[in-house]
Scaffold this motif. Structure first.
Motif, PDB file in Angstrom:
ATOM      1  N   LEU A  98      11.504 -73.186  11.183  1.00 50.96           N
ATOM      2  CA  LEU A  98      12.869 -73.164  11.714  1.00 50.96           C
ATOM      3  C   LEU A  98      13.139 -71.845  12.417  1.00 50.96           C
ATOM      4  O   LEU A  98      12.778 -70.778  11.894  1.00 50.96           O
ATOM      5  N   ARG A  99      13.759 -71.921  13.587  1.00 52.39           N
ATOM      6  CA  ARG A  99      14.384 -70.738  14.169  1.00 52.39           C
ATOM      7  C   ARG A  99      15.764 -70.646  13.526  1.00 52.39           C
ATOM      8  O   ARG A  99      16.616 -71.501  13.719  1.00 52.39           O
ATOM      9  N   VAL A 100      15.969 -69.642  12.695  1.00 49.77           N
ATOM     10  CA  VAL A 100      17.212 -69.527  11.933  1.00 49.77           C
ATOM     11  C   VAL A 100      18.338 -69.085  12.866  1.00 49.77           C
ATOM     12  O   VAL A 100      18.246 -68.053  13.529  1.00 49.77           O
ATOM     13  N   HIS A 101      19.386 -69.879  12.901  1.00 51.07           N
ATOM     14  CA  HIS A 101      20.557 -69.522  13.698  1.00 51.07           C
ATOM     15  C   HIS A 101      21.675 -68.919  12.841  1.00 51.07           C
ATOM     16  O   HIS A 101      22.541 -68.216  13.371  1.00 51.07           O
ATOM     17  N   ALA A 102      21.648 -69.193  11.545  1.00 55.36           N
ATOM     18  CA  ALA A 102      22.687 -68.654  10.659  1.00 55.36           C
ATOM     19  C   ALA A 102      22.214 -68.759   9.222  1.00 55.36           C
ATOM     20  O   ALA A 102      21.476 -69.694   8.862  1.00 55.36           O
ATOM     21  N   CYS A 103      22.639 -67.805   8.393  1.00 54.03           N
ATOM     22  CA  CYS A 103      22.326 -67.848   6.960  1.00 54.03           C
ATOM     23  C   CYS A 103      23.505 -67.286   6.179  1.00 54.03           C
ATOM     24  O   CYS A 103      23.907 -66.132   6.395  1.00 54.03           O
ATOM     25  N   GLY A 104      24.064 -68.087   5.297  1.00 53.37           N
ATOM     26  CA  GLY A 104      25.185 -67.646   4.489  1.00 53.37           C
ATOM     27  C   GLY A 104      24.765 -66.631   3.439  1.00 53.37           C
ATOM     28  O   GLY A 104      23.606 -66.573   3.025  1.00 53.37           O
TER      29      GLY A 104
END
Length: 345
Positions: A32-38
């Motif tokens: 995955l290309r991470v776009h957001a992480c809480g």
């Protein structure tokens, strides 16, 4: 790639941005290309070294959402460009517990993102597809990242474990966090009256906006008698215990006869003193709630995409600010969810 790496347990200052190799997906996995992480309080507990299955160096983060950029061998059903969000933990899907719908209790494969599995505090991450849900195209990345651990946890807690019914009164401790705000909304969606507990006046507005019928501000966390007063002495039918050891005693004192206490958080990793007599004479049920199943994640994504539940992403911050985000969370400066946004790869 850039990633926030924890090389020593302890303070938030130990979360440091580094350049590390991009991982490669194996069988049954995607990149995955991470776009957001809480940023969840679970991450804070993990960073302190209070979760025994995590070993440093580690990349934390179990609330990730991103785009599939590579598919590993023998991974049918997934393709480059698919939108995905992580579950908190894995399950095998085949053992007796999984087949009974108790996936969060699976012991065959119980790996957790940010613990045994690399988490989302990075530009890229490898994820087994058993640990992913599909994200509707209408959801922003920051929202998609936080749905599982906030609303998914609320769905598991309120619907699966507590089985809240319309007309019941639900008390929620730690109500101004991401899980709490989701639980407030979901309980209202299911027809309950909601009493929210918070430690600060600054968070009252967000709780009212989420739909809380009553908000008790209790800096000393001694809210039991006030909760009973606001229920005409009857007590509450259901309690969602998000704080844990620091509030557990007062939560028990808030309960109506026959009430259900669902313990879903324990922020200080402490223990409690339990008076069995109180449990006996009130016939209380004390239940645990852990993680989210894929079905609960899918339901949560549907509820959010349909506008039934409004997400509470309070702020998006750069990945490099992970340490600062942890500091703010520990010092109760956040209502809702902070979300880390990695730089474009």
């Amino acid at each position: 790639m850039e990633a926030v790496v924890l090389r020593q347990f302890g303070s938030a200052e130990n979360l440091r941005l580094e350049t590390v190799p991009v991982p490669r997906p194996g069988k049954g996995e995607v990149l995955l290309r991470v776009h957001a992480c809480g940023v969840c309080y679970h991450d804070v507990i993990n960073r302190r070294g209070n979760l025994p299955r995590t070993h440093v160096p580690a990349i934390l983060g179990h609330e990730a959402a991103g785009e599939v950029v590579e598919v590993g061998p023998d991974t049918p059903g997934w393709k480059v460009g698919d939108r995905a969000a992580t579950l908190q933990r894995m399950s095998c899907g085949e053992c007796a517990l999984c087949l009974a719908g108790r996936n969060s209790l699976c012991k065959t494969d119980n790996r957790f993102f940010g613990e045994e599995l690399q988490g989302g505090y990075a530009q890229f991450m490898v994820a087994p597809v058993r640990g992913l849900g599909r994200v509707p195209s209408s959801l922003p990345w920051a929202v998609a990242a936080t749905v599982c651990c906030t609303l998914g946890t609320a769905v598991h807690t309120l619907r699966t474990r507590a089985r809240v019914r319309a007309g019941e009164t639900v008390l929620i401790t730690g109500a101004s966090g991401g899980v709490g705000l989701a639980a407030v909304q979901l309980a209202k969606e299911d027809g309950a009256r909601v009493i929210a507990i918070t430690s600060g006046e600054a968070k009252v507005a967000a709780l009212k906006e989420a739909g809380a019928d009553e908000v008790i501000v209790s800096r000393g966390l001694d809210f039991g008698s006030e909760a009973r007063r606001r229920t005409s002495g009857n007590g509450v039918d259901v309690a969602v215990e998000i704080v844990g050891s620091a509030t557990f005693d007062q939560t028990l004192k808030s309960m109506a006869p026959g009430g259900r206490v669902v313990v879903v958080g324990n922020l200080e990793s402490g223990v409690v003193n339990l008076n069995p007599g109180l449990v006996i004479v009130k016939e209380l049920e004390i239940l645990g709630a852990y993680a989210t199943t894929r079905e609960e994640l899918d339901e949560s994504l549907r509820l959010t995409a349909a506008g039934k539940i409004r997400p509470f992403v309070s702020e998006e911050v750069a990945l490099a600010e992970a340490g600062r985000a942890h500091f703010r969370l520990e010092n109760r400066e956040v209502a809702g969810r902070l979300v880390l946004v990695p730089p474009e790869a």
